[in-house]
Design an enzyme around this catalytic site. Structure first.
Site, PDB file in Angstrom:
ATOM      1  N   TYR A  51      25.742 -44.813  -0.934  1.00  0.00           N
ATOM      2  CA  TYR A  51      25.661 -45.678  -2.126  1.00  0.00           C
ATOM      3  C   TYR A  51      27.058 -45.845  -2.740  1.00  0.00           C
ATOM      4  O   TYR A  51      27.523 -46.960  -2.996  1.00  0.00           O
ATOM      5  CB  TYR A  51      24.693 -45.094  -3.157  1.00  0.00           C
ATOM      6  CG  TYR A  51      24.864 -45.691  -4.539  1.00  0.00           C
ATOM      7  CD1 TYR A  51      24.424 -46.985  -4.814  1.00  0.00           C
ATOM      8  CD2 TYR A  51      25.487 -44.978  -5.573  1.00  0.00           C
ATOM      9  CE1 TYR A  51      24.609 -47.546  -6.072  1.00  0.00           C
ATOM     10  CE2 TYR A  51      25.670 -45.533  -6.833  1.00  0.00           C
ATOM     11  CZ  TYR A  51      25.231 -46.809  -7.078  1.00  0.00           C
ATOM     12  OH  TYR A  51      25.426 -47.365  -8.321  1.00  0.00           O
ATOM     13  N   SER A  58      30.674 -48.436 -10.369  1.00  0.00           N
ATOM     14  CA  SER A  58      30.114 -47.219 -10.956  1.00  0.00           C
ATOM     15  C   SER A  58      31.177 -46.141 -11.068  1.00  0.00           C
ATOM     16  O   SER A  58      32.113 -46.079 -10.258  1.00  0.00           O
ATOM     17  CB  SER A  58      28.997 -46.726 -10.035  1.00  0.00           C
ATOM     18  OG  SER A  58      28.646 -45.403 -10.352  1.00  0.00           O
ATOM     19  N   LYS A  77      29.926 -49.176  -3.254  1.00  0.00           N
ATOM     20  CA  LYS A  77      30.665 -49.589  -4.463  1.00  0.00           C
ATOM     21  C   LYS A  77      32.167 -49.655  -4.160  1.00  0.00           C
ATOM     22  O   LYS A  77      32.846 -50.616  -4.518  1.00  0.00           O
ATOM     23  CB  LYS A  77      30.405 -48.621  -5.618  1.00  0.00           C
ATOM     24  CG  LYS A  77      28.983 -48.641  -6.139  1.00  0.00           C
ATOM     25  CD  LYS A  77      28.614 -49.978  -6.750  1.00  0.00           C
ATOM     26  CE  LYS A  77      27.167 -50.065  -7.154  1.00  0.00           C
ATOM     27  NZ  LYS A  77      26.688 -51.439  -7.347  1.00  0.00           N
TER      28      LYS A  77
HETATM   29  P1  NAD Z   1      17.957 -52.072 -10.827  1.00  0.00           P
HETATM   30  O1  NAD Z   1      17.457 -51.593  -9.514  1.00  0.00           O
HETATM   31  O2  NAD Z   1      17.086 -51.939 -12.012  1.00  0.00           O
HETATM   32  O3  NAD Z   1      18.410 -53.597 -10.700  1.00  0.00           O
HETATM   33  C1  NAD Z   1      18.928 -54.148  -9.511  1.00  0.00           C
HETATM   34  C2  NAD Z   1      18.172 -55.438  -9.239  1.00  0.00           C
HETATM   35  O4  NAD Z   1      18.685 -56.041  -8.051  1.00  0.00           O
HETATM   36  C3  NAD Z   1      16.673 -55.214  -9.015  1.00  0.00           C
HETATM   37  O5  NAD Z   1      15.948 -56.103  -9.862  1.00  0.00           O
HETATM   38  C4  NAD Z   1      16.461 -55.539  -7.548  1.00  0.00           C
HETATM   39  O6  NAD Z   1      15.173 -56.081  -7.299  1.00  0.00           O
HETATM   40  C5  NAD Z   1      17.594 -56.525  -7.286  1.00  0.00           C
HETATM   41  N1  NAD Z   1      18.060 -56.592  -5.888  1.00  0.00           N
HETATM   42  C6  NAD Z   1      18.420 -55.550  -5.084  1.00  0.00           C
HETATM   43  N2  NAD Z   1      18.826 -56.020  -3.893  1.00  0.00           N
HETATM   44  C7  NAD Z   1      18.726 -57.375  -3.935  1.00  0.00           C
HETATM   45  C8  NAD Z   1      18.992 -58.417  -3.007  1.00  0.00           C
HETATM   46  N3  NAD Z   1      19.432 -58.159  -1.774  1.00  0.00           N
HETATM   47  N4  NAD Z   1      18.777 -59.681  -3.382  1.00  0.00           N
HETATM   48  C9  NAD Z   1      18.305 -59.985  -4.626  1.00  0.00           C
HETATM   49  N5  NAD Z   1      18.038 -59.043  -5.549  1.00  0.00           N
HETATM   50  C10 NAD Z   1      18.241 -57.748  -5.210  1.00  0.00           C
HETATM   51  O7  NAD Z   1      19.353 -51.335 -11.087  1.00  0.00           O
HETATM   52  P2  NAD Z   1      20.247 -51.265 -12.396  1.00  0.00           P
HETATM   53  O8  NAD Z   1      20.198 -49.885 -12.915  1.00  0.00           O
HETATM   54  O9  NAD Z   1      19.948 -52.387 -13.296  1.00  0.00           O
HETATM   55  O10 NAD Z   1      21.695 -51.447 -11.747  1.00  0.00           O
HETATM   56  C11 NAD Z   1      22.316 -52.715 -11.636  1.00  0.00           C
HETATM   57  C12 NAD Z   1      23.631 -52.548 -10.898  1.00  0.00           C
HETATM   58  O11 NAD Z   1      24.442 -51.618 -11.591  1.00  0.00           O
HETATM   59  C13 NAD Z   1      23.484 -52.008  -9.469  1.00  0.00           C
HETATM   60  O12 NAD Z   1      24.432 -52.643  -8.643  1.00  0.00           O
HETATM   61  C14 NAD Z   1      23.813 -50.532  -9.623  1.00  0.00           C
HETATM   62  O13 NAD Z   1      24.317 -49.983  -8.441  1.00  0.00           O
HETATM   63  C15 NAD Z   1      24.879 -50.587 -10.705  1.00  0.00           C
HETATM   64  N6  NAD Z   1      24.991 -49.322 -11.447  1.00  0.00           N
HETATM   65  C16 NAD Z   1      23.882 -48.794 -12.036  1.00  0.00           C
HETATM   66  C17 NAD Z   1      23.992 -47.574 -12.707  1.00  0.00           C
HETATM   67  C18 NAD Z   1      22.776 -46.950 -13.363  1.00  0.00           C
HETATM   68  O14 NAD Z   1      22.830 -45.777 -13.714  1.00  0.00           O
HETATM   69  N7  NAD Z   1      21.680 -47.661 -13.580  1.00  0.00           N
HETATM   70  C19 NAD Z   1      25.218 -46.917 -12.772  1.00  0.00           C
HETATM   71  C20 NAD Z   1      26.331 -47.498 -12.172  1.00  0.00           C
HETATM   72  C21 NAD Z   1      26.207 -48.714 -11.511  1.00  0.00           C
HETATM   73  C1  UD1 Z   2      23.829 -40.389 -10.515  1.00  0.00           C
HETATM   74  C2  UD1 Z   2      24.457 -40.572  -9.156  1.00  0.00           C
HETATM   75  C3  UD1 Z   2      25.550 -41.629  -9.251  1.00  0.00           C
HETATM   76  C4  UD1 Z   2      24.955 -42.939  -9.767  1.00  0.00           C
HETATM   77  C5  UD1 Z   2      24.260 -42.682 -11.098  1.00  0.00           C
HETATM   78  C6  UD1 Z   2      23.522 -43.903 -11.580  1.00  0.00           C
HETATM   79  C7  UD1 Z   2      24.203 -38.476  -7.927  1.00  0.00           C
HETATM   80  C8  UD1 Z   2      24.921 -37.303  -7.338  1.00  0.00           C
HETATM   81  N1  UD1 Z   2      24.973 -39.305  -8.674  1.00  0.00           N
HETATM   82  O1  UD1 Z   2      24.828 -40.008 -11.446  1.00  0.00           O
HETATM   83  O2  UD1 Z   2      26.132 -41.855  -7.997  1.00  0.00           O
HETATM   84  O3  UD1 Z   2      25.972 -43.904  -9.967  1.00  0.00           O
HETATM   85  O4  UD1 Z   2      23.293 -41.620 -10.962  1.00  0.00           O
HETATM   86  O5  UD1 Z   2      22.468 -44.236 -10.741  1.00  0.00           O
HETATM   87  O6  UD1 Z   2      23.015 -38.652  -7.727  1.00  0.00           O
HETATM   88  N2  UD1 Z   2      20.070 -33.870 -14.033  1.00  0.00           N
HETATM   89  C9  UD1 Z   2      19.194 -32.815 -14.201  1.00  0.00           C
HETATM   90  N3  UD1 Z   2      17.895 -33.002 -13.854  1.00  0.00           N
HETATM   91  C10 UD1 Z   2      17.407 -34.182 -13.366  1.00  0.00           C
HETATM   92  C11 UD1 Z   2      18.310 -35.261 -13.193  1.00  0.00           C
HETATM   93  C12 UD1 Z   2      19.642 -35.064 -13.537  1.00  0.00           C
HETATM   94  O7  UD1 Z   2      19.586 -31.733 -14.633  1.00  0.00           O
HETATM   95  O8  UD1 Z   2      16.208 -34.280 -13.056  1.00  0.00           O
HETATM   96  C13 UD1 Z   2      21.483 -33.691 -14.444  1.00  0.00           C
HETATM   97  C14 UD1 Z   2      22.484 -33.902 -13.320  1.00  0.00           C
HETATM   98  O9  UD1 Z   2      22.732 -32.719 -12.623  1.00  0.00           O
HETATM   99  C15 UD1 Z   2      23.699 -34.419 -14.115  1.00  0.00           C
HETATM  100  C16 UD1 Z   2      23.081 -35.152 -15.303  1.00  0.00           C
HETATM  101  O10 UD1 Z   2      21.754 -34.652 -15.429  1.00  0.00           O
HETATM  102  O11 UD1 Z   2      24.452 -33.342 -14.615  1.00  0.00           O
HETATM  103  C17 UD1 Z   2      23.018 -36.667 -15.105  1.00  0.00           C
HETATM  104  O12 UD1 Z   2      22.388 -36.953 -13.867  1.00  0.00           O
HETATM  105  P1  UD1 Z   2      21.968 -38.427 -13.422  1.00  0.00           P
HETATM  106  O13 UD1 Z   2      21.242 -39.082 -14.531  1.00  0.00           O
HETATM  107  O14 UD1 Z   2      21.281 -38.327 -12.103  1.00  0.00           O
HETATM  108  O15 UD1 Z   2      23.347 -39.185 -13.275  1.00  0.00           O
HETATM  109  P2  UD1 Z   2      24.643 -38.793 -12.396  1.00  0.00           P
HETATM  110  O16 UD1 Z   2      24.417 -37.594 -11.596  1.00  0.00           O
HETATM  111  O17 UD1 Z   2      25.810 -38.791 -13.317  1.00  0.00           O
END
Ligand code: NAD
Ligand code: UD1
Length: 349
Positions: A153, A129, A157
């Site tokens: 979290y 991430s 990563k």
């Molecule tokens: P998500 O929660 O929708 O998907 C994660 C999946 O992993 C879920 O289906 C959950 O049930 C499964 N899971 C969790 N722990 C498990 C375990 N121990 N064994 C088997 N399955 C398990 O999340 P997502 O948004 O699809 O994110 C996927 C990956 O990308 C994650 O590692 C997350 O940290 C990373 N990531 C997400 C974002 C974001 O904004 N969504 C940003 C950066 C990185």
């Molecule tokens: C957040 C996490 C980051 C994680 C990512 C994906 C934090 C501090 N960071 O990123 O670690 O990898 O999500 O899961 O939580 N915002 C609002 N109102 C809201 C929600 C968000 O104003 O209700 C703003 C935030 O201040 C930010 C932007 O929207 O400026 C994006 O926020 P968000 O979607 O939560 O993502 P990140 O903060 O970038």
């Protein structure tokens, strides 16, 4: 020969979109997921969307911390590579329950790497991430920037990235790609799969979509005094289908190139403020989003967006969609599925 890919966390938001793109791209896919933060319905919908490719998909309900079960999976099936999404991702919860995050994310990953190694499957794509850039001193963020973490979290990563680098250094047969996602948003253009967070959403877009469908009264905008064009935070939002395609590009690189452990940003390279995102979503949905201005959210960075050069150059991949398409597809999913994959009765909000 068709390549067989294990997708951990494949029922989740990014995993389900990537699974669909893999199937359409001619891969066989086994999803392993404990369904803790997802629904099996997502996989059924992926099958429907994959049409004639749907027979190349299977799902196994297993927790990666159950090493014996993971071991069994690998003894039945030969995988050509693994895409590892499975993990917990709520920043606030990770502060409250750090051990849960270290247990789930780190132990799950170590188990997976051990079993992969034992079975000679040494090609991995890992979901990292942009959170590992912390509060970047400048933008765009390049892959060489110093790394830090502001919460458990983020530390999972960082640690997993380091674990991957160590594993690869110890055994040159490993080929690993670490993908640092910026802010994934949107949904498949069909509106049949999308993000369905449990409880109160932490992230901007899922929260805004719940306001638009009438589940929440207003959006709170965190911070109006940032040094940006309108005072609100800037992020690099990326369409989840573009992100999914980035994984196919990474896999192709793993299969073709001679690499060790490489890291790539997946973003668009463009920064958008919170208020710009609200305006784009209002335009796409035709709904007014009531907003309440509030203090900054602790731990939030001011401006984060990606340098996309390395991914463009080495993965031959770049994002195609802009924020209008992201908001259009987010709204299409939200309006067709106001309660995500569940019904209003079984939602815990
Ligand atoms: P998500 O929660 O929708 O998907 C994660 C999946 O992993 C879920 O289906 C959950 O049930 C499964 N899971 C969790 N722990 C498990 C375990 N121990 N064994 C088997 N399955 C398990 O999340 P997502 O948004 O699809 O994110 C996927 C990956 O990308 C994650 O590692 C997350 O940290 C990373 N990531 C997400 C974002 C974001 O904004 N969504 C940003 C950066 C990185
Ligand atoms: C957040 C996490 C980051 C994680 C990512 C994906 C934090 C501090 N960071 O990123 O670690 O990898 O999500 O899961 O939580 N915002 C609002 N109102 C809201 C929600 C968000 O104003 O209700 C703003 C935030 O201040 C930010 C932007 O929207 O400026 C994006 O926020 P968000 O979607 O939560 O993502 P990140 O903060 O970038």
């Amino acid at each position: 020969m068709m390549k067989n890919i294990l997708v951990t966390g494949g029922a989740g938001y990014i995993g389900s979109h990537t699974t669909l793109q893999l199937l359409l791209g001619g891969f066989k896919v086994v999803v392993v997921d404990n369904l803790d933060n997802s629904s099996e319905l997502a996989i059924q919908r992926v099958k429907e969307l994959a049409a004639e490719f749907s027979s190349n998909l299977s799902i196994v309900k297993v927790d990666l911390r159950d090493k014996l079960a993971v071991e069994k999976l690998f003894s039945w099936t030969k995988f050509d590579a693994v895409i590892h999404f499975a993990g917990l991702k709520a920043v606030g919860e990770s502060v409250q329950k750090p051990l849960l995050y270290y247990n789930n994310n780190i132990i799950g990953t170590v188990n997976l790497l051990e079993v992969m190694s034992l079975h000679g499957c040494k090609r991995l794509v890992f979901s990292s991430s942009a959170t590992v850039y912390g509060w970047p001193k400048e933008v765009p963020c390049t892959e060489e920037f110093p790394l830090s973490a502001a919460n458990p979290y983020g530390r999972t990563k960082l640690f997993i990235e380091e674990i991957c680098r160590d594993v690869q250094r110890s055994d040159a047969e490993w080929k690993i790609i670490l993908l640092r996602y910026f802010n994934p948003v949107g949904a498949h253009p069909s509106g049949h799969i999308g993000e369905d967070p449990r409880g109160i959403p932490n992230n901007l877009m899922p929260f805004m979509q719940q306001v638009a469908v009438g589940r929440r009264p207003h959006l709170t905008v965190y911070g109006t005094d940032y040094n940006t064009k309108d005072g609100t935070g800037v992020r690099d939002y990326i369409h989840v289908v573009d992100l999914a395609d980035g994984h196919i590009a990474a896999l192709n690189k793993l299969f073709k190139a001679n690499l060790a452990c490489e890291v790539y940003n997946l973003g668009t390279g463009k920064g958008t403020t919170v208020l710009e995102m609200v305006a784009a979503f209002e335009k796409a949905s035709g709904k007014k989003i009531p907003i309440v201005m509030a203090e900054r959210r602790p731990g939030d960075a001011e401006i984060v967006y990606a340098s996309t050069e390395k991914a463009e150059r080495e993965l031959n991949w770049r994002a195609k969609y802009g924020i209008d398409e992201m908001c259009r597809d987010q709204w299409n999913w939200a309006s067709k599925n106001p309660y995500g994959y569940g019904s209003p009765d079984n939602k815990d909000d």
